[in-house]
Design a protein around this motif. Structure first.
Motif, PDB file in Angstrom:
ATOM      1  N   TYR A 223       9.701   7.964   4.113  1.00 38.91           N
ATOM      2  CA  TYR A 223       8.854   8.581   3.089  1.00 38.91           C
ATOM      3  C   TYR A 223       9.682   9.505   2.191  1.00 38.91           C
ATOM      4  O   TYR A 223       9.564   9.475   0.975  1.00 38.91           O
ATOM      5  N   ALA A 232      10.385   2.414  -1.425  1.00 36.06           N
ATOM      6  CA  ALA A 232       9.716   3.491  -2.143  1.00 36.06           C
ATOM      7  C   ALA A 232       8.302   3.096  -2.534  1.00 36.06           C
ATOM      8  O   ALA A 232       7.360   3.878  -2.409  1.00 36.06           O
ATOM      9  N   GLU A 233       8.157   1.861  -3.002  1.00 33.28           N
ATOM     10  CA  GLU A 233       6.837   1.419  -3.447  1.00 33.28           C
ATOM     11  C   GLU A 233       5.953   1.027  -2.279  1.00 33.28           C
ATOM     12  O   GLU A 233       4.741   1.125  -2.358  1.00 33.28           O
ATOM     13  N   GLY A 236       3.695   4.778   1.442  1.00 35.20           N
ATOM     14  CA  GLY A 236       2.934   5.753   0.667  1.00 35.20           C
ATOM     15  C   GLY A 236       1.819   5.068  -0.088  1.00 35.20           C
ATOM     16  O   GLY A 236       1.974   3.944  -0.571  1.00 35.20           O
ATOM     17  N   SER A 239       1.148   3.971  -4.265  1.00 33.82           N
ATOM     18  CA  SER A 239       2.601   3.884  -4.166  1.00 33.82           C
ATOM     19  C   SER A 239       3.279   4.721  -5.249  1.00 33.82           C
ATOM     20  O   SER A 239       2.665   5.168  -6.216  1.00 33.82           O
ATOM     21  N   MET A 240       4.573   4.932  -5.027  1.00 32.36           N
ATOM     22  CA  MET A 240       5.357   5.812  -5.899  1.00 32.36           C
ATOM     23  C   MET A 240       5.348   5.318  -7.346  1.00 32.36           C
ATOM     24  O   MET A 240       5.339   4.121  -7.607  1.00 32.36           O
ATOM     25  N   ARG A 275       6.409  10.505  -6.327  1.00 30.38           N
ATOM     26  CA  ARG A 275       5.161  10.133  -5.656  1.00 30.38           C
ATOM     27  C   ARG A 275       3.967  10.786  -6.339  1.00 30.38           C
ATOM     28  O   ARG A 275       4.073  11.915  -6.828  1.00 30.38           O
ATOM     29  N   GLU A 277       1.473  12.287  -5.206  1.00 30.80           N
ATOM     30  CA  GLU A 277       1.045  13.565  -4.637  1.00 30.80           C
ATOM     31  C   GLU A 277       2.004  14.697  -4.982  1.00 30.80           C
ATOM     32  O   GLU A 277       1.723  15.853  -4.729  1.00 30.80           O
ATOM     33  N   HIS A 278       3.180  14.362  -5.539  1.00 31.13           N
ATOM     34  CA  HIS A 278       4.144  15.403  -5.877  1.00 31.13           C
ATOM     35  C   HIS A 278       4.069  15.836  -7.330  1.00 31.13           C
ATOM     36  O   HIS A 278       4.742  16.769  -7.743  1.00 31.13           O
ATOM     37  N   HIS A 343      11.468  16.482  -5.631  1.00 31.71           N
ATOM     38  CA  HIS A 343      10.736  15.292  -5.230  1.00 31.71           C
ATOM     39  C   HIS A 343      11.132  14.053  -6.010  1.00 31.71           C
ATOM     40  O   HIS A 343      10.498  13.012  -5.915  1.00 31.71           O
TER      41      HIS A 343
END
Lengths: 355, 282
Positions: A223, A232-233, A236, A239-240, A275, A277-278, A343
């Motif tokens: 993560y 990365a995709e 999460g 996805s990113m 991401r 959420e960041h 991030h």
């Protein structure tokens, strides 16, 4: 002690199709390894090769130090739980569970005690004389696991065991599988396409893509530091966000008019990711960039905002932001965001590898 | 569409009753005829109510002799028919389940070619290959024997095909689970496959038993000795009396006796039979 070693394992079908080029993996005793990847990535094939249901065309498979490439599934000391449970429909739960032991010539008394032990552990003792057809999906799942546990194998293999259950039961069984595995401390190889399952269950994850292991590591490693854009995709949800960009002396050039400042030596085409959420909500004065809101998904505890990046070009670049709590921006409105430097994820545009 | 009007109900019942009447009348005539004294059929009218010779007729046919040209009692014919029908049925099921097992679960060269060759024998029933088959059986010295009656009828493309379809519907994961559980080919066959195709076996048993029981041409050709005559074929010979009257009362008893075993099999196995044809038990 390493329990299960995959050395340069590969699979090429007789028609020349290479399902798995080469995979190296060594698994410690009692470890819970999850193989995860999109459908067709070879994760089930790999599991079936470990089980002995598919031939291994290259490399060595070692279980407790013994090479088992050419051994029959029954002689490998593994047990497998199938996606559709594969219970014998004409046998009772008890007969299903003890069938493997019976074929190995285990005495009747021993079989009985083993089945009772496992049945009690799984809460199946009331159901031992029923047939699979009279059980619910969750109960069948338990019987399938019981059948594997009774044998007390060196390695458990799970092939998407939860995908036929409804969402609530899936969460419950997920927790239960994890607890059971901890308790039994049996090395486990678990295949899934569901990344939530993968993240929550695994000691270590193997992300597979087109038969190659993209990255092997703990869920948090994957993560925090995905090795490739694929990982990365994949890890999460949502996805990113990934964008094509140029890395220059000034920073990351997302477009001619939008540059994120970050002095750097390297020059070249990259992919820049962050991401959902960041990303933080901000205002015009402090924001790094803005997006135009296109859709809002309110989930109560969090809100997903889908939009397009406003970078001065005509080309729409979709971006997702995940904000805590309820937010109700108007569709079409502009929202300013900051992207904290720590991030950021940078990948080489050609090799897709992390920089 | 479900209609519930009194007229349509009356009409449908009427049609059904007529149907039952048409089907049941010959059976009724046979039943009544079997109780008549000798010669009552030759008076020109067909009797429709019971006569007084029932017990004597049945006892005579069953235990003394069948009458007309047949000098052996019908219980012997019944036994012959039963041996042949059961032999054909069990043989057919055994052979076709084994060949279907080989075709579905084993990989060997020319697998599908072999299946299609088996399938093509559907086009070669006994009637078509009767001369060469007779030649083979005669050369093997199997005329007038149970094995001669049974063997040529044992191979069955239909049953092989049915079992193949049944086996192919068994999920691959189940086969793999059995492999992991340490079941070799023979254990898998007896522990998993046979119990799972139980209903199919029952359905085939019913169909094949009736097929075997009703064999006419083949027993007629290869048996010349009364002791190997089967029931169904001997009814015909009871009707071909060179001179004198046909003993219709005895013929009727024999006919009824010939009908009983298939009826018993169908009634007895009805439940399994329907289950085997309708659902493949998940």
């Amino acid at each position: 002690m390493t329990d299960l070693v995959l050395k340069n394992i590969g699979k090429t079908y007789p028609n020349g199709y290479q399902a798995i080029p080469s995979i190296d993996l060594s698994i410690e005793e009692g470890e819970f390894i999850v193989l995860v990847g999109p459908s067709g990535c070879g994760k089930s094939t790999l599991l079936r090769m470990v089980a002995g249901l598919e031939t291994i065309t290259q490399g060595d498979l070692l279980i407790k130090g013994n090479r088992v490439n050419d051994k029959e599934p029954a002689d490998r000391d593994i047990a497998m739980v199938f996606q559709n449970y594969a219970l014998y429909p004409h046998m009772t739960v008890r007969a299903n569970m003890e069938y493997g032991l019976k074929n190995r010539g285990v005495s009747k008394d021993e079989r009985h005690t083993k089945v009772m032990d496992v049945a009690q552990m799984l809460g199946l003792d009331e159901l031992l004389d029923r047939r699979p057809g009279q059980l619910s999906g969750g109960q069948r799942q338990r019987v399938a696991m019981g059948r594997a546990m009774v044998r007390d194998p060196k390695v458990f293999l799970f092939d998407e065991p939860l995908s036929n259950l409804d969402a609530k039961l899936r969460v419950q069984m997920r927790v239960e599988i994890r607890q059971l595995q901890r308790k039994l401390a049996t090395t486990t190889l678990y295949v899934t396409h569901d990344q939530v399952e993968a993240m929550t269950l695994a000691d270590r994850l193997v992300v597979l893509n087109k038969g190659k292991a993209e990255q092997i590591g703990t869920p948090m490693e994957l993560y925090d530091k995905p090795a490739t854009t694929f990982v990365a995709e994949f890890i999460g949800s949502p996805s990113m966000n990934l964008f094509d960009a140029m890395l220059t002396e000034r920073g990351i050039e997302l477009s001619e008019s939008l540059t994120l400042l970050m002095p750097h030596q390297y020059r070249g085409a990259i992919k820049w990711g962050i991401r959902p959420e960041h990303l933080l909500q901000s205002d015009e004065a402090n924001g790094d960039f803005s997006l135009q809101v296109q859709a809002v998904e309110s989930l109560g505890a969090e809100t997903l905002i889908h939009g397009v990046l406003e970078d001065g070009t005509e080309q729409p670049k979709p971006i997702v932001v995940r904000l805590a709590g309820p937010h109700l921006p108007d569709i079409g409105s502009r929202m300013w965001l900051t992207a904290p430097l720590k991030h950021w994820h940078l990948f080489d545009a050609t090799t897709q590898q992390r920089l | 569409m479900i209609e519930n009007r009194p007229w349509s109900r009356l009409l449908s019942h009427l049609i059904l009753i007529i149907g039952v009447f048409i089907v049941a009348l010959p059976v009724w005539v046979a039943l009544v005829g079997s109780t008549q004294p000798e010669g009552s059929f030759n008076s020109g009218s067909i009797p429709l109510w019971f006569g007084d010779q029932g017990v004597q007729n049945w006892a005579h046919v069953l235990f003394a002799e069948a009458g007309s040209t047949l000098q052996i009692p019908v219980w012997h014919l019944l036994l012959n028919s039963l041996v042949m029908a059961l032999g054909i049925t069990i043989g057919k099921i055994a052979i076709s389940i084994i060949s279907a097992y080989a075709i579905v679960f084993f990989r060997f060269p020319f697998r599908s070619a072999i299946f299609w060759v088996i399938f093509m024998t559907l086009m070669l029933p006994v009637e078509v290959r009767i001369v060469p088959t007779y030649q083979v059986i005669a050369n093997l010295d199997m005329l007038n024997s149970y094995s001669g009656l049974i063997l040529p009828l044992i191979a069955s493309a239909t049953a092989t095909f049915l079992f193949r379809q049944c086996f192919m519907s068994i999920p691959g994961e189940l086969v793999e689970a059995a492999r992991i559980d340490g079941a070799g080919p023979i254990r898998f066959f007896f522990d998993i496959l046979l119990p799972m195709s139980r209903t199919n076996i029952a359905a085939l048993f019913v169909i094949m038993f009736i097929y075997g029981w009703n064999q006419y041409l083949w027993p007629l050709i290869i048996t010349t000795d009364d002791t190997y005559y089967t029931l169904v074929m001997s009814i015909k010979s009871m009707l071909s009396v060179p001179d004198g009257d046909i003993q219709w009362n005895y013929v009727m008893v024999t006919t009824l006796l010939a009908m009983l075993p298939p009826v018993a099999v169908v009634v007895g196995m009805q439940k399994l039979f329907v289950k085997g044809l309708v659902d493949a038990e998940k």
